[in-house]
Design an enzyme around this catalytic site. Structure first.
Site, mmCIF file in Angstrom:
data_model
loop_
_atom_site.group_PDB
_atom_site.id
_atom_site.type_symbol
_atom_site.label_atom_id
_atom_site.label_comp_id
_atom_site.label_asym_id
_atom_site.label_seq_id
_atom_site.Cartn_x
_atom_site.Cartn_y
_atom_site.Cartn_z
ATOM 1 N N HIS A 271 0.854 -1.191 0.000
ATOM 2 C CA HIS A 271 0.000 0.000 0.000
ATOM 3 C C HIS A 271 0.888 1.238 0.000
ATOM 4 O O HIS A 271 1.949 1.246 0.604
ATOM 5 C CB HIS A 271 -0.889 0.020 1.267
ATOM 6 C CG HIS A 271 -2.046 0.946 1.128
ATOM 7 N ND1 HIS A 271 -1.929 2.290 1.395
ATOM 8 C CD2 HIS A 271 -3.306 0.730 0.714
ATOM 9 C CE1 HIS A 271 -3.102 2.865 1.170
ATOM 10 N NE2 HIS A 271 -3.958 1.949 0.758
ATOM 11 N N ASP A 328 -7.965 -5.158 -0.371
ATOM 12 C CA ASP A 328 -8.436 -5.993 -1.492
ATOM 13 C C ASP A 328 -8.127 -7.462 -1.315
ATOM 14 O O ASP A 328 -8.593 -8.287 -2.108
ATOM 15 C CB ASP A 328 -7.796 -5.496 -2.795
ATOM 16 C CG ASP A 328 -8.322 -4.121 -3.165
ATOM 17 O OD1 ASP A 328 -7.508 -3.199 -3.341
ATOM 18 O OD2 ASP A 328 -9.552 -3.975 -3.216
#
Ligand code: SDX
Length: 392
Positions: A271, A328
């Site tokens: 991320h 996700d």
């Protein structure tokens, strides 16, 4: 830099705006909407309540909450001509392309750009899109499956109605399942906003030209589609399926992810901001266990996901780069258990992110932010004279 302009690829260290909508701390793994932790909101609020909080800045009073829910229900109707547009798409069309087009079509049906100086006008546009978008999401799925484009019922809740519109079959009333309703409500809350991510920045910059709200949202949907962003939830399931087909050999895929000559990345990991566990991933992982447990589903894909996560958390390449599971990584496992096809996962992400996009668009317009127009450092050809084609 050329001494005047400094280039910051991917805006890794550039702030685009001041915002009071969402706070996240990448080191601590903290995420708050208007000061409330997502852990509390996911447990105690419902999705439309969180949408109200994000957009208007405060948790709604009982009356405001009731009015908001009812005003949105009243808007859960889409012009019949839009059905003609849905029916022009081939059944094989990617749902993200369909939903981006349908959202643009809503702009054509509601051309008046929102008068941001009128709270009433803004409120009407907001309940309109929150009411109509779930219908478009359901119609996108049903187009794919060759099912009639239907409506749900205004007797039931927003999230329950989304499931009903998506899954009820002619002459087969949809059996609601409380665990799935709660899991979807939680998923949508956890996806609702995430400060200046790629798609939100897109919504802001498109809106900064004073393009309408629906046109700006349609642009955000396109940005979210990318596999590095919201499209990752679909890419995660495709990756897990590939690993399963390859005999569950997670070590081979870990090696591929670390091999610089191999473009393969471990989807659902890493991320830009979180250098710790994505707090959303923690909650979604727990919800995945609950959903599969309740449905009595033994999904080998979930076992592969857990195996991959365990290996990655112990692997120096990942640990050194602070690559942890992100939002996700587990969400697709729940969508799959709900019977949502893989290529609809990112549409579900867009459904969740809608209130955040609206909140950020509204904040940008109310703060009268200037049109977004970044600079560049020119590295192209110096001046040269035109040569007629016969002489080239
Ligand atoms: C979302 O911004 C948001 O907030 C987004 C989001 C939201 O709510 O809006 O949180 C939603 O988009 C989550 C992210 C979903 N994407 C994926 O899961 C795709 C896989 N992840 C990566 O592509 C990547 O981690 C990004 C895109 C998420 C972040 O990329 P960055 O910050 O630009 O990091 P990078 O590409 O510069 O990578 C840093 C290093 C590199 O290695 P080195 O060059 O230092 O040796 O880490 C490596 C990368 O090769 N790396 C990975 C990796 N992610 C980064 N290596 C293997 N697998 C990965 N997934």
């Amino acid at each position: 830099t050329n001494g005047v302009i400094t280039i910051d690829p991917g805006y890794k260290n550039t702030g685009a705006c001041e915002s009071g909508v969402t706070f996240l701390d990448g080191e601590q793994g903290i995420l708050r909407y208007r000061g409330y932790s997502i852990e509390e909101l996911a447990e105690k609020a419902d999705f439309l309540e969180v949408a109200y909080l994000l957009i208007f800045g405060e948790l709604p009073t009982k009356e405001q909450n009731e009015k908001f829910h009812n005003d949105i229900k009243a808007e859960a109707v889409v012009d019949e001509d839009v059905k003609k547009i849905v029916e022009t798409f081939p059944r094989s069309a990617h749902p993200m392309g369909v939903i981006a087009s349908l959202t643009s079509a809503l702009t054509a049906f509601n051309p008046s750009s929102v008068n941001v100086d009128s709270e009433e006008d803004m409120y009407r546009a907001i309940v309109k899109i929150l009411g109509k978008f779930p219908v478009l999401v359901a119609w996108t799925l049903r187009r794919k499956q060759g099912l009639p484009l239907n409506y749900g019922s205004d007797e039931i809740g927003y999230v329950e109605n989304i499931l009903k519109m998506m899954f009820e079959k002619p002459n087969h009333p949809y059996e609601q399942n409380k665990v799935l309703i709660n899991a979807l409500d939680k998923l949508l809350i956890l996806h609702a906003d995430h400060e200046q991510n790629c798609s939100t920045s897109t919504v802001r910059i498109v809106g900064s030209s004073h393009a309408g709200l629906f046109a700006s949202l349609s642009a955000g949907i396109s940005a979210l589609w990318g596999p590095l962003h919201g499209g990752a939830n679909q890419a995660v399931l495709e990756m897990l399926e590939a690993i399963k087909a390859d005999g569950g050999d997670t070590k081979k895929y870990m090696a591929k992810a670390k091999d610089k000559s191999d473009p393969f990345r471990l989807m659902g990991f890493g991320h830009r901001v979180y250098k710790n566990f994505d707090p959303r991933a923690r909650i979604i992982k727990k919800a995945a266990d609950e959903v599969l447990g309740d449905l009595g589903v033994q999904d080998p894909i979930l076992d592969i996901a857990k195996g991959l996560e365990k290996e990655a958390l112990e692997d120096t390449y990942f640990v050194d780069r602070k690559l942890y599971p992100n939002v996700d990584f587990y969400s697709g496992i729940i969508y799959r258990a709900m019977g949502i096809p893989t290529d609809m996962f990112t549409v579900m992400f867009a459904l969740g992110r809608l209130p955040g996009w609206i909140a950020q668009w509204r904040e940008m317009r109310l703060r009268k932010e200037p049109i977004g127009r970044p600079r560049q450092i020119y590295i192209g050809a110096t001046e040269r004279k035109f040569v007629p084609v016969d002489e080239r």
